[in-house]
Design a protein around this motif. Structure first.
Motif, PDB file in Angstrom:
ATOM      1  N   LEU A 110     -58.306  -8.699 -46.493  1.00 43.34           N
ATOM      2  CA  LEU A 110     -57.846  -8.675 -47.880  1.00 43.34           C
ATOM      3  C   LEU A 110     -57.233  -7.315 -48.219  1.00 43.34           C
ATOM      4  O   LEU A 110     -56.155  -7.231 -48.813  1.00 43.34           O
ATOM      5  CB  LEU A 110     -59.016  -8.972 -48.834  1.00 43.34           C
ATOM      6  N   GLU A 111     -57.902  -6.239 -47.840  1.00 42.47           N
ATOM      7  CA  GLU A 111     -57.416  -4.893 -48.156  1.00 42.47           C
ATOM      8  C   GLU A 111     -56.084  -4.601 -47.478  1.00 42.47           C
ATOM      9  O   GLU A 111     -55.299  -3.785 -47.961  1.00 42.47           O
ATOM     10  CB  GLU A 111     -58.458  -3.852 -47.751  1.00 42.47           C
ATOM     11  N   ASP A 112     -55.833  -5.284 -46.371  1.00 43.04           N
ATOM     12  CA  ASP A 112     -54.613  -5.038 -45.603  1.00 43.04           C
ATOM     13  C   ASP A 112     -53.389  -5.781 -46.164  1.00 43.04           C
ATOM     14  O   ASP A 112     -52.269  -5.515 -45.765  1.00 43.04           O
ATOM     15  CB  ASP A 112     -54.838  -5.448 -44.137  1.00 43.04           C
ATOM     16  N   LEU A 113     -53.616  -6.701 -47.102  1.00 38.90           N
ATOM     17  CA  LEU A 113     -52.504  -7.451 -47.685  1.00 38.90           C
ATOM     18  C   LEU A 113     -51.658  -6.533 -48.570  1.00 38.90           C
ATOM     19  O   LEU A 113     -52.187  -5.748 -49.358  1.00 38.90           O
ATOM     20  CB  LEU A 113     -53.022  -8.637 -48.509  1.00 38.90           C
ATOM     21  N   ASP A 114     -50.357  -6.658 -48.457  1.00 33.93           N
ATOM     22  CA  ASP A 114     -49.443  -5.775 -49.194  1.00 33.93           C
ATOM     23  C   ASP A 114     -49.625  -5.861 -50.710  1.00 33.93           C
ATOM     24  O   ASP A 114     -49.483  -4.865 -51.414  1.00 33.93           O
ATOM     25  CB  ASP A 114     -47.986  -6.113 -48.851  1.00 33.93           C
ATOM     26  N   ASP A 115     -49.920  -7.052 -51.219  1.00 34.83           N
ATOM     27  CA  ASP A 115     -50.009  -7.236 -52.670  1.00 34.83           C
ATOM     28  C   ASP A 115     -51.373  -6.872 -53.244  1.00 34.83           C
ATOM     29  O   ASP A 115     -51.558  -6.891 -54.460  1.00 34.83           O
ATOM     30  CB  ASP A 115     -49.698  -8.692 -53.038  1.00 34.83           C
ATOM     31  N   LYS A 150     -49.056   0.928 -52.699  1.00 38.56           N
ATOM     32  CA  LYS A 150     -50.060   0.521 -53.691  1.00 38.56           C
ATOM     33  C   LYS A 150     -50.060   1.463 -54.888  1.00 38.56           C
ATOM     34  O   LYS A 150     -50.137   1.027 -56.045  1.00 38.56           O
ATOM     35  CB  LYS A 150     -51.452   0.481 -53.038  1.00 38.56           C
ATOM     36  N   ILE A 151     -49.965   2.762 -54.621  1.00 42.29           N
ATOM     37  CA  ILE A 151     -49.988   3.732 -55.716  1.00 42.29           C
ATOM     38  C   ILE A 151     -48.737   3.612 -56.573  1.00 42.29           C
ATOM     39  O   ILE A 151     -48.800   3.659 -57.802  1.00 42.29           O
ATOM     40  CB  ILE A 151     -50.149   5.163 -55.161  1.00 42.29           C
TER      41      ILE A 151
END
Length: 243
Positions: free
Chosen positions: A222-227, A24-25
């Motif tokens: 939702l937070e666990d989704l890669d995108d 994510k970063i």
């Protein structure tokens, strides 16, 4: 007597979580560099993303490589910024910020998370008006209220919130002034425990005990989704945790 997860299993889970955080970063660094150039001195968004990476021990080499890919010095992936909005059970408003190289995949994943957990996606702008985008610099319990407040005002902050239960302090800024205020306060010897640009709801809503588990499950999925980069909601945190 049941046994908990093994040390190896816990380590694998921790490594996976760390890997997702790094991904994510790196995406955030890439988009910031692509849109505003690779010099953090002239690109506040890039500076914030780089600081976020360094704070979790991401190597400077990894960050520099992401910047070079984004600015065309190395071959890289093109990411697109997309924001989705919707409602969780109980009328909880949700904003989902994504960075993706495949819009079709991302919208399908986000829509699935909403529908699977009793929520529904809305149209653009359907919930965003309930939130403000702002910078938050958080100082932990025991911070010197007078010193922090004085430095915040001098640095150009918009507001200071003191939490009487433990003495923690939040300094609030506009998103545009976030980096300037953070740098000024750091220069004054006041380094925040946590600093970020985020969305905050104008008003939080309480979630009842029956609904809270569904809301938590949706937000977690939702937070666990890669995108997905960030998920924001107007659910009152205390009621969400007690449910």
């Amino acid at each position: 007597m049941g046994r908990g997860p093994s040390i190896e299993a816990r380590k694998n889970a921790s490594d996976a979580k760390r890997g997702k955080m790094f991904t994510k970063i790196i995406r955030e660094v890439s988009v910031a560099a692509r849109d505003g150039g690779g010099d953090p001195a002239n690109n506040p968004r890039l500076r914030v993303a780089m600081d976020k990476g360094l704070a979790v021990n991401m190597s400077k080499d990894v960050i520099e490589r992401a910047i070079k890919k984004a600015t065309g010095e190395l071959e890289g992936v093109e990411y697109e910024e997309i924001r989705y909005e919707g409602y969780a059970p109980g009328g909880v408003a949700v904003i989902v910020d994504c960075l993706t190289d495949n819009r079709v995949r991302t919208v399908a994943d986000v829509r699935h998370a909403f529908s699977k957990n009793g929520g529904n996606m809305g149209t653009e702008g359907s919930v965003a008006f309930m939130f403000k985008r702002l910078g938050v610099l958080s100082f932990g319990a025991g911070a010197d209220e007078d010193r922090v407040t004085e430095a915040a005002i001098e640095a150009g902050a918009e507001d200071v919130t003191v939490y009487p239960e433990d003495g923690a302090i939040d300094v609030l800024t506009s998103a545009e002034d976030f980096a300037t205020v953070r740098d000024a306060m750091t220069a004054a010897g006041l380094v925040p425990d946590h600093a970020e640009i985020t969305f905050r709801a104008d008003n939080d809503i309480a979630v009842d005990a029956d609904t809270a588990p569904q809301v938590r499950k949706l937000l977690d999925m939702l937070e666990d989704l890669d995108d997905v980069q960030d998920v924001y909601s107007n659910a009152d945190q205390a009621s969400l945790e007690q449910g």
